[in-house]
Design a protein around this motif. Structure first.
Motif, PDB file in Angstrom:
ATOM      1  N   VAL B  78       0.883  -1.347  -0.091  1.00  0.00           N
ATOM      2  CA  VAL B  78      -0.025   0.012  -0.010  1.00  0.00           C
ATOM      3  C   VAL B  78       0.847   1.214  -0.156  1.00  0.00           C
ATOM      4  CG1 VAL B  78      -1.512   1.377   1.056  1.00  0.00           C
ATOM      5  CG2 VAL B  78      -2.089  -1.226   0.910  1.00  0.00           C
ATOM      6  N   PRO B  79       1.769   1.297   0.945  1.00  0.00           N
ATOM      7  CA  PRO B  79       2.621   2.758   0.922  1.00  0.00           C
ATOM      8  C   PRO B  79       3.346   2.730  -0.376  1.00  0.00           C
ATOM      9  CG  PRO B  79       3.416   1.271   2.604  1.00  0.00           C
ATOM     10  CD  PRO B  79       2.099   0.586   2.176  1.00  0.00           C
ATOM     11  N   VAL B  82       1.092   4.006  -3.076  1.00  0.00           N
ATOM     12  CA  VAL B  82       0.617   5.218  -2.926  1.00  0.00           C
ATOM     13  C   VAL B  82       1.728   6.236  -3.615  1.00  0.00           C
ATOM     14  CG1 VAL B  82       0.293   7.005  -1.334  1.00  0.00           C
ATOM     15  CG2 VAL B  82      -0.973   4.767  -1.147  1.00  0.00           C
ATOM     16  N   GLY B 216      -4.670   5.152   0.356  1.00  0.00           N
ATOM     17  CA  GLY B 216      -4.142   4.068   1.207  1.00  0.00           C
ATOM     18  C   GLY B 216      -5.169   3.184   1.738  1.00  0.00           C
TER      19      GLY B 216
END
Lengths: 472, 293
Positions: B78-79, B82, B216
Motif C-alpha cells: 500500500v505505501p 501510493v 491508502g
C-alpha cells in the motif's frame, strides 16, 4: 420524522435478518427406502413410473477430458430420454471447476433448487455429502441386479452398506513414456503395459534417458496434483487396501513409521537425481505434459488417463503406457493397475424427483448410451453392458477388464481426508521440490494430521466407521 | 385524498428507498450476520452448540497464521503503491507530448480482469518464462529466480503483479487532483528557487495528502478483498501453503475441506479487519468534507 422512519425500518430488518441467520440450517431429508425400480438383468429399458405432471431434472456435470464430446453425449442422452418420457425435461449444465464446489455447497446449504443429479469423484469427494445427508443412496433406487454390472469393487462409494452414487466414467493413474526416446536410450519401446518396472529398473531407465540428453520425467508441481500423484502411486505400495492407511490418519498409528512414510524417499531420490525439468515448481502439471512430454523433450511422465487423453491422441504411436507404477513395495496395491470410478452421479436429498433421477441414471447405463459415451468422449464407461470390442487400445482393455472383474488399485488421494491430501501430500510434494527435506515433509504431514483431527473430529469418526465397515 | 404537506413529502423518499434497503440488507447484511453466527457454532455429536472453539483452533492453525502473515505482507504494497502512483501522476502531469497515450497505457492494466492478468503473469514469471529468458539473455542470470515456485519469493511476486495492476487507479486519482492545484503555487516556489523535488515535496504533497490517505485505505481494502483472485490463478496457495491469503484459506476450508465452522471463523476475522479499514476510510472522507465545507 424521516430519520425515525429509516431507523425503525433498518431496525426491523436487522432483527429479522439476525433471527433468520440464527435459525438452524435446513435439515437434509433423511433418505427413506423408496420402492426399487425393478429391471431386467441385462436390459434396464423398463417402463418407469411416469410422473403425473411435467417435471424438470437438472444435472450438474463436470468435464473429465473432452468437453465437446461429453457435451454432445449429455445433450443426446437428455433428448433420447425425453423422447421416451415426454413428461420429463432434462437440463444438463456443465459446471466449471471454479464454481463446482461453491455451487454445490450453496445448493446443499439451501436444501432446495437444482441440481437433482450431481457429479462426484469417489471416496472423500462424495462421502462427506453422504454423511451430511445431502445425497441419497443410489442403492435405494436401483435393484441389486444393476450392481452386478458395475465394477466388482465399489468400496470407495459404499458407506453404511449402501452405494451412494452411480459410477459412469473411469480414470487412471499411469506412467506414460515416449517410445522413440525409449528406443534411442536402448530401452524396450513396446513394453507389455501390465508389466511394471522395478524401482531399480526405473532408475536405470532414467539414467539412460538423461544420458541421451532428455529429461527423464516431465512434471509440474503448481496446483499440487503431482504431489497427489506421488502419494497415490507410491504411498500405497506397502499396503493391501487403502483402509490400511486409515489408522495413521485417525491417530491410531504414527506417520513417522517407515511403512507410512518411506515413499517420500523415493520422491526425494527423483528430485536429487534431477530427473525432472528444472521449472517443475512453476509449471502446472498439464503444462509440463504439453511442454516436455508431448514435444519429445522428456521420456516419461506420471499422468491421469483423462488428463493425458489429448496428449496421447496428439502423440499417436509414439506414446506408450505402463499401467503399474515402478514397484518397490510388497503390498497387494503394488501389483495392480490404478483405475478408478472418476465420474459418478448422485441424487440430491432435496430433489423432488428422486425416482425419475434414478431412472435417468439407469438410462445412461443402457448399452447404447454406454457405447456412445466411449465413442463421443474416448472415456471408458464402468459397466459390463458396454461393448468392450469397441475399445481401441489393448492397454485400455486390460485396465478395464481388471477393474470390472478383478478390482483395480484405488486412487489413494480419493481416500485421504481432503485437508490432509491438500496440505500434507500435495503441499508436501511442492515443499520437497522447493527444498524441504524428507523429515520436514513428514513432520508437516504429522502436524496436518493432528490439525485435521482437532478441527474435524466428526470426520475422524466417520473415517473410523468407514474403515471398520470396509474391513468387515 | 390525503393532503400533501411537508411531513408527507419528507417520508416519501424513504418509502421509495425501502425496497432497495431491504435488498441491501439481505444481500450484504444477512450473509455477514450468518457468517458470524456460524463461526460461533461447533458440531458436537451431530448437533451444533454455541462455542468459540473455531476461533481457538483458528489461532492455532499454522495455515491461517501463514495466510494472515501474507495479508500483512501484502499490506506493505500500500505505501509503495501510493508513492509510486503519485510519482507516475506527477510525471503524467508534467509531460506535454503524448500525455493521453501515456495515461491510457498506465490505466490499461487496471481495467483488465484479474484472472487475465494472473494467467499472463503466471506464464511470464515461470522459471523458464519470458522474464527469466530476458534476464539470462542480458547476463543477469542471478536475477532469474523461480518467481512463483520459490516459497519465500512467491508472495512478493504476487504483490508485484497486484501493484502493477493497481498503479493506474491511484495515478489517475492523483492526476485529477493535480489538475486542480493552482499553477501560482508552483510559480511562487520556482521564484523562491525551489528545485523540482522541493516543489513537489512542499507544494504537491500537501495538496494531495487527502488523496493519499483515501487511496491508502482503499488499496488496503483491495488487498484484503481481491488477493484471492491473484492467488487462485497464479499459485493456488503454493508452493506448499506459502502464498495462502485469508480469503483463499476461507475458500479451501469451506468448499474443499467442508469445515464451515472454521471457514466462518476465518471469514469473521477478515470481516473485522476489513471493517477497521472501512471505518478509517469513512473518517478520512468525513474529515475532508468538514475541511472543504
Amino acid at each position: 420524522m424521516r430519520k425515525k422512519l429509516v431507523f425503525w425500518l433498518v431496525l426491523v430488518l436487522s432483527i429479522a435478518t439476525f433471527l433468520a441467520a440464527c435459525a438452524p440450517s435446513a435439515e437434509p431429508e433423511q433418505p427413506t427406502p423408496e420402492a426399487t425400480v425393478a429391471k431386467e438383468a441385462t436390459e434396464p429399458e423398463k417402463e418407469a413410473t411416469e410422473p403425473k405432471e411435467e417435471i424438470t431434472l437438472t444435472v450438474w456435470w463436470l468435464s473429465s477430458a473432452s468437453p465437446e464430446g461429453e457435451e454432445k453425449w449429455w445433450k443426446e442422452s437428455a433428448a433420447k430420454y425425453e423422447e421416451k418420457h415426454p413428461q420429463v425435461n432434462v437440463e444438463t449444465v456443465l459446471k466449471s471447476m471454479e464454481n463446482f464446489f461453491p455451487a454445490w455447497s450453496a445448493a446443499a446449504e439451501a436444501q432446495s433448487g437444482p441440481p437433482d443429479i450431481q457429479y462426484f469423484w469417489e471416496g472423500v469427494w462424495m462421502l462427506p455429502d453422504a454423511w451430511a445427508g445431502n445425497i441419497v443412496p443410489i442403492s435405494d433406487y436401483w435393484s441389486e441386479e444393476e450392481f452386478d454390472h458395475l465394477p466388482v469393487d465399489l468400496t470407495s462409494i459404499t458407506y453404511n452398506d449402501k452405494v451412494w452414487v452411480a459410477p459412469l466414467g473411469a480414470d487412471a493413474l499411469w506412467l506414460y513414456y515416449n517410445k522413440e526416446i525409449f528406443e534411442e536410450a536402448g530401452l524396450e519401446p513396446d513394453r507389455d503395459p501390465m508389466e511394471p518396472m522395478s524401482w531399480d529398473e526405473f532408475i536405470e531407465a532414467c539414467e539412460k534417458i538423461e544420458a541421451e540428453g532428455y529429461h527423464c520425467l516431465a512434471g509440474g508441481m503448481k496446483g499440487g496434483h503431482l504431489g497427489g500423484f506421488f502419494f497415490s502411486a507410491f504411498a500405497e505400495q506397502n499396503f493391501d487396501h487403502p483402509f490400511d492407511l486409515f489408522p495413521v490418519w485417525i491417530g491410531e498409528e504414527d506417520i513417522t513409521d517407515p511403512k507410512y512414510s518411506n515413499w517420500w524417499n523415493k520422491v526425494a531420490e527423483l528430485r536429487d537425481k534431477e530427473y525432472f525439468n528444472d521449472d517443475i515448481n512453476s509449471l502446472e502439471l498439464w503444462e509440463s505434459y504439453q511442454r516436455y512430454f508431448a514435444t519429445g523433450k522428456a521420456g516419461m511422465t506420471f499422468g491421469s488417463f483423462t488428463g493425458m487423453h489429448p496428449v496421447v491422441e496428439e502423440m499417436g504411436d509414439k506414446a506408450g503406457v505402463m499401467l503399474q507404477m515402478p514397484k518397490f513395495g510388497n503390498g497387494d496395491l503394488a501389483n495392480r493397475t490404478t483405475f478408478i470410478k472418476n465420474a459418478n452421479y448422485g441424487i440430491s436429498s432435496w430433489s423432488p424427483n428422486k425416482e425419475e433421477a434414478a431412472d435417468f441414471l439407469l438410462f445412461l447405463h443402457t448399452p447404447e448410451r454406454l457405447n456412445a459415451f466411449y465413442e463421443d468422449t474416448g472415456l471408458l464407461p464402468l459397466d459390463d453392458r458396454f461393448d468392450e470390442s469397441l475399445i481401441k487400445e489393448d492397454y485400455e482393455k486390460m485396465a478395464w477388464e481388471q477393474t470390472m472383474f478383478e478390482g483395480a488399485t484405488p486412487w489413494l488421494e480419493d481416500w485421504a481426508p481432503a485437508m490432509v491430501g491438500s496440505e500434507a501430500y500435495w503441499a508436501g510434494g511442492q515443499n520437497l521440490f522447493a527444498g524441504s527435506s524428507v523429515e520436514e515433509v513428514i513432520q508437516n504431514s504429522a502436524d496436518v494430521l493432528e490439525k485435521w483431527r482437532e478441527e474435524q473430529p466428526e470426520q475422524v469418526d466417520h473415517f473410523r466407521e468407514w474403515m471398520q465397515e470396509g474391513k468387515k | 385524498m390525503r393532503a400533501l404537506n411537508r411531513k408527507t413529502l419528507s417520508e416519501r423518499p424513504v418509502l421509495y428507498m425501502a425496497p432497495m434497503i431491504f435488498v441491501l440488507v439481505f444481500v450484504y447484511f444477512y450473509p455477514m450476520v450468518k457468517v458470524v453466527v456460524d463461526s460461533l457454532r461447533w458440531p458436537v455429536d451431530g448437533k451444533e452448540v454455541l462455542s468459540i472453539k473455531a476461533f481457538r483452533l483458528l489461532v492455532k492453525d499454522e495455515t491461517f497464521r501463514m495466510a494472515l502473515m501474507n495479508n500483512a505482507k501484502m499490506l506493505l504494497c500500500v505505501p509503495v503503491l501510493v508513492i509510486l502512483s503519485l510519482i507516475v501522476a506527477i510525471l503524467l502531469y508534467e509531460v506535454t507530448k503524448g500525455s493521453r497515450f501515456y495515461r491510457f497505457l498506465i490505466f490499461l492494466p487496471y481495467i483488465l480482469p484479474i484472472p487475465v492478468v494472473g494467467a499472463v503473469f503466471s506464464y511470464l514469471l515461470q522459471y523458464n518464462g519470458s522474464l527469466n529468458t530476458f534476464l539470462r539473455a542480458v547476463g543477469l542470470d542471478m536475477l532469474a529466480i523461480d518467481w512463483l515456485g520459490n516459497r519465500t519469493i512467491a508472495i512478493f511476486s504476487i504483490m508485484g503483479v497486484f501493484m502493477w495492476k493497481q498503479l493506474g487507479f491511484g495515478s489517475l486519482l492523483f492526476l485529477s487532483r493535480l489538475m486542480t492545484v493552482s499553477e501560482e503555487l508552483y510559480d511562487s516556489a520556482k521564484i523562491d528557487g525551489a528545485a523540482w523535488l522541493q516543489r513537489h515535496w512542499y507544494v504537491t504533497v500537501p495538496q494531495v495528502w487527502g488523496i493519499m490517505e483515501f487511496l491508502g485505505v482503499i488499496q488496503a481494502i483491495n488487498v484484503l478483498g481481491w488477493s484471492f483472485s491473484y492467488v487462485y490463478v497464479m499459485t493456488q496457495g503454493g508452493p506448499g501453503t506459502s502464498t495462502f491469503v485469508m480469503d483463499y484459506y476461507i475458500y479451501k476450508t469451506a468448499f474443499e475441506y467442508r469445515n464451515m465452522a472454521m471457514a466462518s471463523a476465518g471469514a469473521t476475522a477478515l470481516l473485522l479487519i476489513t471493517t477497521i479499514f472501512i471505518i478509517l476510510q469513512r473518517r478520512i472522507v468525513r474529515q475532508r468534507e468538514i475541511e472543504y465545507a
